[in-house]
Design an enzyme around this catalytic site. Structure first.
Site, PDB file in Angstrom:
ATOM      1  N   SER A 170      41.949  48.493  46.454  1.00 46.83           N
ATOM      2  CA  SER A 170      41.818  48.745  45.038  1.00 46.83           C
ATOM      3  C   SER A 170      41.305  50.145  44.690  1.00 46.83           C
ATOM      4  CB  SER A 170      40.875  47.717  44.420  1.00 46.83           C
ATOM      5  OG  SER A 170      39.564  47.855  44.927  1.00 46.83           O
ATOM      6  N   LYS A 190      34.704  55.999  42.130  1.00 44.20           N
ATOM      7  CA  LYS A 190      35.476  54.856  41.653  1.00 44.20           C
ATOM      8  C   LYS A 190      34.861  54.360  40.344  1.00 44.20           C
ATOM      9  CE  LYS A 190      37.332  50.452  43.519  1.00 44.20           C
ATOM     10  NZ  LYS A 190      37.323  49.548  44.687  1.00 44.20           N
ATOM     11  N   SER A 247      39.419  47.525  50.437  1.00 46.67           N
ATOM     12  CA  SER A 247      39.746  48.432  49.326  1.00 46.67           C
ATOM     13  C   SER A 247      39.387  49.891  49.537  1.00 46.67           C
ATOM     14  CB  SER A 247      39.070  47.961  48.044  1.00 46.67           C
ATOM     15  OG  SER A 247      39.860  46.966  47.457  1.00 46.67           O
TER      16      SER A 247
HETATM   17  N1  GLN Z   1      42.875  43.556  48.235  1.00 40.81           N
HETATM   18  C1  GLN Z   1      41.765  42.660  48.339  1.00 40.81           C
HETATM   19  C2  GLN Z   1      41.650  41.860  47.062  1.00 40.81           C
HETATM   20  O1  GLN Z   1      42.519  41.941  46.280  1.00 40.81           O
HETATM   21  C3  GLN Z   1      40.503  43.441  48.607  1.00 40.81           C
HETATM   22  C4  GLN Z   1      39.993  44.118  47.404  1.00 40.81           C
HETATM   23  C5  GLN Z   1      38.756  44.913  47.650  1.00 40.81           C
HETATM   24  O2  GLN Z   1      38.376  45.190  48.793  1.00 40.81           O
HETATM   25  N2  GLN Z   1      38.043  45.194  46.572  1.00 40.81           N
HETATM   26  O3  GLN Z   1      40.730  41.146  46.842  1.00 40.81           O
END
Ligand code: GLN
Length: 476
Positions: A154, A79, A178
């Site tokens: 994400s 990532k 994410s």
């Molecule tokens: N979707 C969640 C957010 O927008 C979690 C994101 C993540 O785990 N980095 O914060």
């Protein structure tokens, strides 16, 4: 079986034995990238030249009688919020434009030392804020199962890179879901380890008390292998738990006989019917394998999202203060320093990141701190207490990973709240610091993948992987 369908476990065994060349494994994956990356957009950067050099080094080591390590010749994607020395690390944000880290994240060192071959840096929602990878400054990642739909987020690029077999395995980060949610939407395995088991040194911070790095893979065994490599104490991360790396591969064939599997009776509703059907089939499969299904309550789970959207933005607002146009990446010149800060941040951050910074700054401001941030911390404690009570009755809990299958690109971008709801089942884990993982379990609407989530108490990875391996057998 083609080289891109061979598991990471088998690739490493064959490469170590000198029966398979790392360069051939790499070429097979790069051929898939050449064929489909233009329609998927999993990567921000493909590091083909560096990958070829490391694959050649692996092959040379084997030829010289040395062992390259447990991930010998395994192509891995990272990532793009993990620091890679001399290779752009963008967090899919314009504000980091042109920045190249001076060091490798601890996890990057660990996978390289284990013989893995880094094929590239994957796309994400800007600074990991989102559930669809549509918040990337470089455009969305598309789901390999249906390119009109999102890959989740994400870590959508890392999930899609594995699903499309651009890489054998990958790493993502999970602050509220994410890793697990994109794993579910792309039909792969994704693991969020216990907070503190994997070093965060060199992971660009979003919400430091929640962020954890973890694996993506096609099967449970490959995630176990990768997590064994990346876990363990790191003295350079002050939140790292002082204990040796996890031992997981030995757990996978132990079965679930005698284990107590918790079914949450007051789970927040609203899941697609097919998702609920797969969940009940998952319980049936575990019961048939000898586990006992027990009912547990988690009454505070429904407050998880609300607490998370105060705690995470609060931490983000302070973590992201460092992007000021002075130290990293882009700068927009202006008449004085204050104007330069404002112009840089206005141009460098996308809408969702600005929304989080404003929410977090508000929640932390004098006069609102107790009412918002302080109250969210109390709810966080309630959630941990509820989990503790549930784990007196059950060894693990099982839920859906996501209430819905992969949704069409563009369908939620104008409605942040409905996007946030994607994480209703994943967020409580992060607030408690516990491990959880998503395992593919059949299909739902439109024939798209469904993931089932296994949750365990702190450092409960061994039992979590046992149950995940059983679910994988049951899904076949
Ligand atoms: N979707 C969640 C957010 O927008 C979690 C994101 C993540 O785990 N980095 O914060």
């Amino acid at each position: 079986m083609s080289l891109t369908e061979t598991s990471a476990f088998e690739i490493a065994a064959e490469v170590r034995a000198g029966r398979l060349r790392a360069v051939d494994v790499l070429d097979a994956h790069l051929a898939n990238v050449a064929a489909r990356e233009s329609e998927i957009h999993a990567f921000n950067t493909v590091t083909a030249d560096e990958a070829r050099r490391s694959a050649e080094a692996v092959d040379a080591a084997v030829a010289a009688g040395r062992d390259p390590g447990p991930l010998a010749g395994v192509p891995i994607a990272l990532k793009d919020n993990m620091c890679t020395r001399g290779v752009p690390t963008t967090c899919s944000s314009k504000i980091l434009d042109g920045w190249k880290p001076p060091y490798d994240a601890t996890v990057v060192e660990l996978v390289a030392n284990a013989g893995a071959v880094v094929v590239g840096k994957t796309n994400l929602d800007e600074f990991a804020m989102g559930s669809s990878t549509e918040n990337s400054a470089f455009g969305p990642t598309f789901n390999p199962h249906d390119v009109t739909r999102v890959a989740g987020g994400s870590s959508g690029g890392s999930a899609a890179a594995v699903a499309a077999r651009f890489a054998s395995i990958s790493l993502g980060s999970d602050t509220g879901g994410s890793i697990r949610q994109p794993a579910a939407l792309c039909g792969v395995v994704g693991v969020k380890p216990t907070y503190g088991t994997v070093s965060r040194r060199g992971l660009v911070a979003f919400a430091s008390s929640l962020d954890q790095i973890g694996p993506f893979s096609h099967d449970v065994r490959d995630s176990a292998l990768l997590l064994e490599v990346i876990s363990g104490h790191d003295p350079l991360d002050s939140t790292s738990i002082p204990q040796p790396s996890l031992q997981l591969l030995s757990e996978l064939d132990r079965g679930v006989k005698g284990l107590r599997i918790g079914r949450i009776t007051d789970l927040p509703g609203g899941s697609e019917p097919e998702v609920d059907e797969r969940l009940s089939e998952a319980f049936d499969a575990l019961a048939a394998a000898g586990a006992t299904i027990v009912d547990v309550e988690l009454p505070s789970m429904k407050f998880g999202l609300t607490a998370y959207y105060l705690v995470a933005p609060a931490e983000a607002s302070s973590n992201l203060a460092r992007y000021d146009g002075v130290r990293y990446g882009m700068r927009v010149e202006a008449s004085d320093t204050n104007a330069m800060y404002m112009a840089t941040r206005a141009a460098g951050f996308g809408d969702e990141v600005k929304r989080r910074i404003m929410l977090g700054t508000y929640a932390l401001s004098a006069g609102y701190y107790d009412a918002y941030y302080g109250k969210a911390l109390k709810v966080r404690r309630l959630i941990s207490d509820d989990f503790a009570r549930a784990y007196e009755k059950a060894d693990v809990l099982v839920t859906p990973t996501s209430p819905i299958v992969a949704f069409p690109v563009g369908s939620k971008v104008d409605d942040p709240l409905s996007m946030y709801l994607c994480d209703v089942f994943t967020i409580p884990t992060n607030l408690a610091g516990h491990p959880a993982m998503s395992v593919p379990f059949g299909t739902g609407a439109h024939g798209l993948p469904v993931g089932v989530q296994v949750l365990a108490p702190t450092l409960g990875e061994a039992v979590m992987f046992r149950v995940a391996a059983e679910l994988e057998r049951g899904a076949r």
